[in-house]
Scaffold this motif. Structure first.
Motif, PDB file in Angstrom:
ATOM      1  N   PHE A 105      51.747 -17.813  25.504  1.00 43.13           N
ATOM      2  CA  PHE A 105      52.659 -17.161  24.565  1.00 43.13           C
ATOM      3  C   PHE A 105      52.106 -17.204  23.140  1.00 43.13           C
ATOM      4  CE2 PHE A 105      56.073 -17.678  21.427  1.00 43.13           C
ATOM      5  CZ  PHE A 105      56.705 -16.454  21.551  1.00 43.13           C
ATOM      6  N   ARG A 109      50.956 -14.029  20.980  1.00 41.87           N
ATOM      7  CA  ARG A 109      51.708 -13.778  19.747  1.00 41.87           C
ATOM      8  C   ARG A 109      50.768 -13.685  18.550  1.00 41.87           C
ATOM      9  NH1 ARG A 109      55.948 -18.219  17.775  1.00 41.87           N
ATOM     10  NH2 ARG A 109      53.948 -19.302  17.566  1.00 41.87           N
ATOM     11  N   GLY A 117      53.789 -11.592  22.889  1.00 47.73           N
ATOM     12  CA  GLY A 117      53.861 -12.956  23.404  1.00 47.73           C
ATOM     13  C   GLY A 117      54.817 -13.073  24.571  1.00 47.73           C
ATOM     14  N   LEU A 121      53.934 -14.117  28.385  1.00 47.48           N
ATOM     15  CA  LEU A 121      54.624 -15.253  28.986  1.00 47.48           C
ATOM     16  C   LEU A 121      55.331 -14.842  30.272  1.00 47.48           C
ATOM     17  CD1 LEU A 121      55.515 -18.186  28.879  1.00 47.48           C
ATOM     18  CD2 LEU A 121      57.416 -17.496  27.408  1.00 47.48           C
TER      19      LEU A 121
END
Length: 521
Positions: A105, A109, A117, A121
Motif C-alpha cells: 500500500f 501510494r 494504494g 492493497l
C-alpha cells in the motif's frame, strides 16, 4: 485477508515442507544447532520459531534422524499437539504477510496516491496464492515481502538516501537470509541503488566531473547496502549459534564451474555457502512435472508463466498487464518502472530456467510486485479507466471469496475454477498434504466403518487423525475393495498398479479439491 489466512491455518493439516521448517526452528531455539535444513538460511525459520517458542514444544535433544524424520518426531511422536504447534508456527508468517500488505500500500501510494494504494492493497489482499502461502509456516512469502520492502526503501532513497539506504540493506539482507533464490535480484537492486543516488544528487547543469562524482557516490552507496545485507545474513546465523559451529553434511555436492565459484567466493558464512551447493545440486537433478494434463520428466521453460496464468484471477491478470504498460503512457510513472518491473522480471526469468516445476510458490514475488505496478492504472486520466479498474478489482475479490477456504488449489474461471485445477497442475499448486484432517472428517461422517485404501502425498500421519488405511500399491489389485483415496498429485502421476486401480474404480467424492475418493467394487 487476516480472516482467510487464520481460518486456513486452523483448518489445514501440515503441508509437506512445514514440519521440516518447524522442527528445524525448534532445534534452533532449544539446541542452537544449524545442522538441519542447511539448504535454506535461518531467518525464516527463526520467524516461525518465534511462534513455536510460545507453544513450549517438547523435542528429545538426543534425536538424530534426518530433517523429514525430525518434523514427524516433533509433531506426532513427542507428545505435542500437532494442530496447536502448526498454528503457532503459522501465526508469525500470517502477521508478516499482513505487514507486507502495508508495504504494498505504501509503495503504491508513493507512486500513484491513495487510490492507487488501495488498488494495490486490494489485489494483494485478495490474491489466492498469497493467502494460501501466507497462512503456512514456509519461506516463500517472507522472502518476497522482504525483497519488495528493500526495493521500496531504495525508491524512497531518491529523496533521502542517508535515511533509507541502510534500511534497504537491512531488508535485502533479511530476504537473502530467508531464501537463497532472491540472490538473483541482488545485482538488480544494487543497480537501483546507484540510480536512486544519481537521482538524489545529480544537478541539471552539472558537467562531466560532477556526474562522475555522483556515479562514484552511487557505486559506494551500493557497496554499503551490500555490506549491510551481508551483515544481516551473518547475524541470522549467529543468532542461532553465536559460535557458528558447523560440520558440512555428507550430502553436500561438489559443485564445479561458475556455480561452484559463486558458492566459494560469496562473503557469507560457510553453512550458507554449503546450502547454496545443496540448492545447486537440486538444479542438477531430474524432477517430474505435470502441466495441462501432461506428466513429464525434466523442466519446461514455460511452466511458471502457464501456471501463473491458470492460478491468477482474471481481473488481476488484466491489471498486471495494464500496470506493466502504463508507464509508457504516463510520464510520472516512468522513473518507477525499473524499480517495480525489473526485479520480478529477472527473478521470473531465473525461475523459468530452474529444474523444479513444483508450483507458483517459486514465483510469489509476482503478485507482490505486480500489485504495486497495477496501481499505475489509476493515473490514466480517463473516467472509464477508473471504472474498469474498480470492476476488475471487484471481479478479483469475488473470485477469491468464492474459492474460500480452498486457496491452495485455486484456479481462475477460464480454466474451470478451483475444482478442476488438479486436471492441469499438481504438487503445491493443488495438493501439498493440507487436507488430511478434512479427509478424516469426511470418512467419519459419510463412510463410517468402510475399508479405506490410501495413497497420500504429504507429511501428516493418517493414523493420528483416525484414518486407518492400507497402501493399495502393496496389495494385489484383486484384493483392493472399498474406498480408494488418492492425493490428486499421485493421480496426475499414476502409473503401473496405481493407474490400473484408478482406471478400474469409480470416483464418488473429493476432499478440499486435493484428494479424490474412489469406490472399488
Amino acid at each position: 485477508m487476516a480472516v482467510a489466512m487464520v481460518t486456513t491455518a486452523v483448518e489445514q493439516t501440515p503441508t509437506i515442507d512445514e514440519p521440516v521448517y518447524a522442527g528445524t526452528a525448534v532445534v534452533y531455539l532449544q539446541q542452537h544447532d544449524l545442522r538441519y535444513n542447511p539448504e535454506h538460511p535461518p531467518l525464516g525459520k527463526l520467524i516461525i520459531g518465534s511462534g513455536l517458542a510460545l507453544a513450549h514444544p517438547h523435542l528429545d535433544p538426543d534425536f538424530t534422524g534426518d530433517q523429514t524424520e525430525l518434523g514427524r518426531q516433533l509433531l506426532y511422536e513427542s507428545g505435542n499437539d500437532p494442530d496447536r504447534l502448526m498454528l503457532w508456527a503459522r501465526l508469525p508468517v500470517i502477521a508478516l504477510t499482513l505487514l507486507f500488505g502495508l508495504v504494498v500500500f505504501a509503495f503504491a501510494r508513493d507512486l500513484t496516491g491513495s487510490a492507487g494504494g488501495l488498488v494495490a492493497l486490494a489485489l494483494y489482499a485478495f490474491s489466492p496464492d498469497l493467502i494460501a502461502h501466507g497462512s503456512l509456516a514456509t519461506l516463500d512469502v517472507p522472502a518476497a515481502g522482504f525483497l519488495l520492502t528493500a526495493v521500496w526503501l531504495v525508491w524512497r532513497a531518491r529523496d533521502r538516501p542517508r535515511l533509507y539506504l541502510p534500511l534497504a540493506g537491512t531488508a535485502l539482507g533479511a530476504a537473502a537470509a530467508t531464501k537463497m533464490s532472491v540472490l538473483t535480484a541482488v545485482p538488480v537492486l544494487l543497480c537501483l541503488v546507484v540510480l536512486s543516488v544519481w537521482s538524489a544528487r545529480r544537478t541539471p547543469d552539472g558537467g562531466l566531473r560532477p556526474r562522475l562524482r555522483v556515479l562514484a557516490l552511487g557505486v559506494a552507496a551500493a557497496a554499503g547496502v551490500a555490506l549491510v545485507a551481508v551483515a544481516v545474513v551473518w547475524a541470522a546465523y549467529l543468532a542461532v549459534d553465536p559460535r557458528l559451529r558447523w560440520t558440512a553434511p555428507a550430502h553436500v555436492p561438489d559443485i564445479r564451474g561458475m556455480r561452484g565459484l559463486i558458492a566459494d567466493r560469496l562473503p557469507f558464512p560457510q553453512p550458507y555457502r554449503d546450502g547454496m551447493r545443496i540448492q545447486f545440486g537440486f538444479e542438477y537433478s531430474t524432477w517430474e512435472g505435470f502441466l495441462l494434463g501432461r506428466h513429464y520428466r525434466g523442466a519446461l521453460w514455460y511452466y511458471l508463466p502457464t501456471a501463473l496464468l491458470i492460478k491468477t484471477p482474471l481481473g488481476m491478470l488484466a491489471l498486471w498487464a495494464a500496470g506493466a504498460v502504463v508507464p509508457a503512457a504516463v510520464r510520472r510513472l516512468r522513473p518507477a518502472a525499473p524499480y517495480v518491473l525489473t526485479p520480478p522480471a529477472v527473478l521470473l526469468a531465473a525461475a523459468m530456467l530452474g529444474s523444479r516445476d513444483l508450483g507458483v510458490r517459486y514465483a510469489l514475488f509476482m503478485p507482490v510486485f505486480l500489485a504495486v505496478a497495477a496501481a499505475g492504472v489509476v493515473m490514466l486520466r480517463r473516467r472509464w479507466a477508473r471504472l474498469v479498474t474498480a470492476a476488475l478489482v471487484l471481479f478479483v475479490a469475488v473470485s477469491s471469496l468464492l474459492t474460500y477456504p480452498y486457496y491452495l488449489p485455486y484456479s481462475n474461471e477460464a480454466f474451470g475454477g478451483t475444482s478442476r485445477t488438479h486436471l492441469r497442475l499438481h504438487d503445491s499448486n493443488v495438493d501439498w498434504g493440507q487436507d488430511l484432517g478434512r479427509l478424516a472428517d469426511r470418512l467419519r461422517l459419510r463412510y463410517p466403518g468402510e475399508r479405506v485404501w490410501l495413497v497420500y502425498k504429504g507429511s501428516g500421519v493418517p493414523a493420528y487423525y483416525g484414518i486407518h488405511a492400507s497402501d493399495p500399491r502393496k496389495a494385489p489389485v484383486g484384493s483392493v475393495h472399498g474406498l480408494l483415496v488418492v492425493s490428486d498429485s499421485s493421480v496426475a502421476k499414476a502409473e503401473g498398479r496405481l493407474a490400473e486401480l484408478i482406471d478400474t474404480s469409480r470416483p464418488v467424492d473429493e476432499v478440499g479439491h486435493s484428494l479424490t475418493i474412489y469406490r472399488r467394487p
